[in-house]
Structures are given as structure tokens and as C-alpha cells.
Design a protein around this motif. Structure first.
Motif, PDB file in Angstrom:
ATOM      1  N   CYS A   1       0.647  -1.333   0.066  1.00 30.39           N
ATOM      2  CA  CYS A   1      -0.034  -0.140   0.088  1.00 30.39           C
ATOM      3  C   CYS A   1       0.880   1.316   0.029  1.00 30.39           C
ATOM      4  O   CYS A   1       0.229   2.416   0.096  1.00 30.39           O
ATOM      5  CB  CYS A   1      -0.861   0.046   1.191  1.00 30.39           C
ATOM      6  SG  CYS A   1      -2.196  -1.519   1.209  1.00 30.39           S
ATOM      7  N   GLU A   2       2.126   1.040  -0.170  1.00 29.19           N
ATOM      8  CA  GLU A   2       3.106   2.215  -0.127  1.00 29.19           C
ATOM      9  C   GLU A   2       2.718   3.462  -0.891  1.00 29.19           C
ATOM     10  O   GLU A   2       2.709   4.465  -0.601  1.00 29.19           O
ATOM     11  CB  GLU A   2       4.535   1.899  -0.259  1.00 29.19           C
ATOM     12  CG  GLU A   2       5.569   2.875  -0.076  1.00 29.19           C
ATOM     13  CD  GLU A   2       6.976   2.581  -0.307  1.00 29.19           C
ATOM     14  OE1 GLU A   2       7.698   3.312  -0.089  1.00 29.19           O
ATOM     15  OE2 GLU A   2       7.028   1.437  -0.775  1.00 29.19           O
ATOM     16  N   GLY A   3       2.365   3.179  -2.089  1.00 28.89           N
ATOM     17  CA  GLY A   3       1.900   4.088  -3.208  1.00 28.89           C
ATOM     18  C   GLY A   3       0.877   4.988  -2.780  1.00 28.89           C
ATOM     19  O   GLY A   3       0.544   5.964  -3.388  1.00 28.89           O
ATOM     20  N   LEU A   4       0.101   4.481  -1.803  1.00 30.84           N
ATOM     21  CA  LEU A   4      -1.142   5.328  -1.740  1.00 30.84           C
ATOM     22  C   LEU A   4      -1.266   6.379  -0.359  1.00 30.84           C
ATOM     23  O   LEU A   4      -1.995   6.956  -0.318  1.00 30.84           O
ATOM     24  CB  LEU A   4      -2.230   4.150  -1.373  1.00 30.84           C
ATOM     25  CG  LEU A   4      -3.781   4.635  -1.348  1.00 30.84           C
ATOM     26  CD1 LEU A   4      -4.163   5.076  -2.869  1.00 30.84           C
ATOM     27  CD2 LEU A   4      -4.780   3.889  -0.852  1.00 30.84           C
ATOM     28  N   ILE A   5       0.169   6.385  -0.034  1.00 25.88           N
ATOM     29  CA  ILE A   5       0.421   7.089   1.165  1.00 25.88           C
ATOM     30  C   ILE A   5       0.090   8.451   0.928  1.00 25.88           C
ATOM     31  O   ILE A   5      -0.644   9.240   2.071  1.00 25.88           O
ATOM     32  CB  ILE A   5       1.755   6.818   1.844  1.00 25.88           C
ATOM     33  CG1 ILE A   5       1.914   5.463   2.466  1.00 25.88           C
ATOM     34  CG2 ILE A   5       2.053   7.822   2.937  1.00 25.88           C
ATOM     35  CD1 ILE A   5       3.440   5.230   3.031  1.00 25.88           C
ATOM     36  N   PRO A   6       0.535   9.176  -0.258  1.00 31.03           N
ATOM     37  CA  PRO A   6       0.142  10.662  -0.222  1.00 31.03           C
ATOM     38  C   PRO A   6      -1.458  10.846  -0.387  1.00 31.03           C
ATOM     39  O   PRO A   6      -1.689  12.047  -0.239  1.00 31.03           O
ATOM     40  CB  PRO A   6       0.723  10.965  -1.716  1.00 31.03           C
ATOM     41  CG  PRO A   6       2.002   9.842  -1.657  1.00 31.03           C
ATOM     42  CD  PRO A   6       1.177   8.772  -1.049  1.00 31.03           C
ATOM     43  N   ALA A   7      -2.083   9.945  -0.648  1.00 29.71           N
ATOM     44  CA  ALA A   7      -3.602  10.086  -0.715  1.00 29.71           C
ATOM     45  C   ALA A   7      -4.371   9.997   0.449  1.00 29.71           C
ATOM     46  O   ALA A   7      -5.671  10.315   0.521  1.00 29.71           O
ATOM     47  CB  ALA A   7      -4.105   9.576  -1.777  1.00 29.71           C
ATOM     48  N   LEU A   8      -3.759   9.556   1.735  1.00 29.09           N
ATOM     49  CA  LEU A   8      -4.594   8.993   2.780  1.00 29.09           C
ATOM     50  C   LEU A   8      -4.698  10.457   3.744  1.00 29.09           C
ATOM     51  O   LEU A   8      -3.844  11.422   3.619  1.00 29.09           O
ATOM     52  CB  LEU A   8      -3.681   8.137   3.606  1.00 29.09           C
ATOM     53  CG  LEU A   8      -3.667   6.720   2.980  1.00 29.09           C
ATOM     54  CD1 LEU A   8      -2.584   5.949   3.729  1.00 29.09           C
ATOM     55  CD2 LEU A   8      -4.645   6.209   2.638  1.00 29.09           C
ATOM     56  N   PRO A   9      -5.712  10.508   4.536  1.00 31.22           N
ATOM     57  CA  PRO A   9      -5.739  11.530   5.519  1.00 31.22           C
ATOM     58  C   PRO A   9      -4.387  11.543   6.369  1.00 31.22           C
ATOM     59  O   PRO A   9      -3.874  10.416   6.604  1.00 31.22           O
ATOM     60  CB  PRO A   9      -7.057  10.856   6.425  1.00 31.22           C
ATOM     61  CG  PRO A   9      -7.593  10.205   5.634  1.00 31.22           C
ATOM     62  CD  PRO A   9      -6.818   9.571   4.637  1.00 31.22           C
TER      63      PRO A   9
END
Length: 355
Positions: free
Chosen positions: A37-45
Motif C-alpha cells: 500500500c506504500e504508493g497510496l500514502i500521499p492520498a491518505l488523511p
């Protein structure tokens, strides 16, 4: 917060993460995620620290070091496995919380101080996840929680450039026919019929997405073969295949911009729900009761239900093969959504603006 599951489960956890941040704005929040899931980090709250759990335990020395030397008041385990229990123990948090379903034998009873008993009534995954933050004093939500993602402007700009290079400068339909579970795949010829209708009747170029795995790539090739057989005239717009070519952040930005998203039950469905994009999601071997998109621009097609579009969900409805979902049901759902929603850009829709 420990969420070591895959992308879909992480997206469903985002309302709980935001609720913690809203309730305790000064708190230092550390999020531990599956490395996939590393690539999704910038999109998380926003979390203050985001740490990655590696699939091979020997590569997690730095993670355990951070947990053992940190000072944590509370640890919320959304995963409920042996590996997450080990991380919860390593955190030495004063309050360690897990679902009651994670209790296994006397050891788990020693690791966690609080087990959250989810209501015996069936619950949507978003409601279930939210219950885990309640022991921290987080108030109940004022409305049913929805997934939350935010696309950084740099990712949004990159996907616009990529689409333009592919000959898709305006509205498009995003088609995600695959996923990690092959039993959830719809028939290739029916995807082809849907694509033809979106192109010829609704004037929408179609962008196909998916993973790099061999079985998913084979499914996409079968759809393209079916298109070649069914097409009597050339497609009026490009058929763009980006499967296996996008990182998670670019895929998120692509979903945010789509005019409509069509997928089987997969992480893409949850990501589309975060942006309230018009979407149809196909269910068969999985029951939509627990994970269906909740927003008004979503249509659910369930092989186990008699109606074309499912609006009343029941946890006891028997599962059924995907072949029972007809092309006509998907075509009607798409037509209804496209008529009911004006073709707006993501910035003018109800989804959050890019960072």
C-alpha cells in the motif's frame, strides 16, 4: 494504527483515521501499513509517521525498532492477525485495542487491553471499522462514513498529461475488469459489449486498468479479442490499456478524473467511492452488503439479487456466479448514472480538491 491488509481494506479504514485526527488534532499519529500500500500514502488523511510492514519478517528490523523505542498512548489494531498482534505488543502502548474476533487463546488476552465487540447485527465494513476508534473517545459519526482520499496536485497533473498523450483529453470511462480474485471476473464478451455501448452510444473513450499478474492480463486480452469479434465498425475513440503501467498514486488520480467507473468488487470500487464518482460495481461470489459504495452516484449489480440494480442489501442473500449478471443490467445502470450526473471535472464535483 495497524492496518496490514491490502488496498481495499486500507481505503475502508480512512474515515477512522480522519476521525482520530479531527478528535485529537494535536495527537501524533503513526500508521503501519502493508508494503503493498506504500504508493497510496500521499492520498491518505494525514498521519505524522507512516511505517511499512514487509512480507518477510526479517526485513522489519527498522519497524520493530521504531515501535520499541517510541512512546504510544494507544494502539488500534484493524488487522487482527498474529503479525499485527506482535506489532501491537512491540508498541508497548498503554491502551491496545482490537476487535473481539482477534481474541485467540490466552496470549491475545494479554496483548490487548480492550476488545471491541461489534454488534451482533451485520454491519457495513465502514461502520465496523469506525467502532474500533470509539474506545479512544471519538464521537459517533453524524452521517454514515465514506472512504476518504486526496490526490496531490502533482499526481493529478501527471495523469492529465498521460491521458492527453493517449488521445483522451476529456471525459472517459474507466473499466477495471479484473482484480486479485478470479471468481469475481465478469465474462469478457459482456465487458466488450459494455465498452462498445460506452463508446458508440455515450461518446466516451474507455481506459482499461488492472494489475500486471498473468491471469489478469489474460482476462484483458480476452476482452480485447471479444471487442474485435463484436465490433462491426472501428471504435470511434481510442481504447487505452494502462493495466500494469500505473503506480497506485496515478491510478488514484485516474479514478478521480473518470466520468464513470465500472469494476467488479475490488479496491478500485472503494477508491471510486472516495471521490463519489459515478460507478457501477459487479458482485457475485461476494455479498455487497458488507462493502458496497454508499454514495448516491453508485449502482450495485449483484448476481444473487433478482433486480437489475440492488438498492436493498441483505447479509443473508445467497451468493451467485458472475455470469448471472446480464449485459443489459450493466447498460441500463450506466445509462441511468450518465443521465443523472452532469459531466463535471473532479474539482467541481463533491470530492475533495487536490492538495
Amino acid at each position: 494504527m495497524l492496518q496490514l491488509n491490502r488496498i481495499g481494506e486500507l481505503v475502508l479504514t480512512t474515515p477512522a483515521l480522519k476521525a482520530i485526527r479531527d478528535t485529537w488534532p494535536e495527537a501524533h499519529v503513526t500508521l503501519v501499513l502493508n508494503e503493498l500500500c506504500e504508493g497510496l500514502i500521499p492520498a491518505l488523511p494525514k498521519a505524522d509517521d507512516t511505517l511499512l510492514y514487509k512480507r518477510k519478517i526479517r526485513f522489519n528490523r527498522a519497524l520493530f525498532g521504531h515501535l520499541l523505542t517510541g512512546r504510544f498512548d494507544a494502539c488500534l489494531d484493524f488487522t487482527g492477525t498474529d503479525r499485527s498482534a506482535l506489532l501491537a505488543l512491540a508498541s508497548r502502548a498503554k491502551k491496545r485495542v482490537a476487535f473481539s474476533s482477534a481474541r485467540k487463546g490466552p496470549v491475545r488476552s494479554l496483548i490487548y487491553q480492550h476488545f471491541v465487540q461489534v454488534s451482533t447485527d451485520p454491519a457495513h465494513a465502514l461502520d465496523r471499522v469506525y467502532q474500533l476508534v470509539r474506545p479512544l473517545g471519538v464521537p459517533p459519526p453524524q452521517s454514515p462514513p465514506h472512504p476518504i482520499l486526496l490526490v496531490p496536485r502533482i499526481a493529478s497533473n501527471r495523469i492529465v498529461r498521460l491521458l492527453t498523450e493517449c488521445g483522451v483529453p476529456g471525459d472517459f470511462a474507466l473499466i477495471q475488469p479484473g482484480g486479485s480474485i478470479q471468481e469475481r471476473y465478469w465474462l469478457p464478451e459482456r465487458w466488450a459489449e459494455l465498452i462498445l455501448a460506452l463508446q458508440h452510444k455515450h461518446g466516451l473513450p474507455c481506459v482499461l486498468t488492472g494489475g500486471p499478474e498473468a491471469f489478469e492480463q489474460e482476462h484483458l486480452r480476452s476482452i480485447q479479442t471479444a471487442l474485435a469479434v463484436l465490433s462491426t465498425t472501428p471504435l470511434p475513440f481510442p481504447l487505452v490499456t494502462l493495466a500494469g503501467q500505473l503506480d497506485l498514486m496515478l491510478l488514484t488520480a485516474l479514478i478521480e478524473r473518470a466520468r464513470i467507473v465500472a469494476s467488479c468488487d475490488s479496491s478500485v470500487s472503494h477508491m471510486a467511492a472516495a471521490f463519489r464518482r459515478p460507478q457501477i460495481t459487479l458482485y457475485g461470489p461476494s455479498n455487497p452488503f458488507h462493502s458496497h459504495p454508499r454514495h448516491t452516484n453508485a449502482s450495485v449489480l449483484f448476481a444473487g439479487a433478482p433486480e437489475d440494480v440492488t438498492t436493498i442489501f441483505n447479509a443473508e442473500t445467497p451468493l451467485a456466479p458472475m455470469s448471472l449478471i446480464t449485459t443489459q443490467s450493466a447498460l441500463l445502470a450506466c445509462e441511468h448514472l450518465l443521465k443523472a450526473t452532469s459531466p463535471t471535472s473532479p474539482q467541481s464535483s463533491s470530492c475533495p480538491p487536490p492538495l
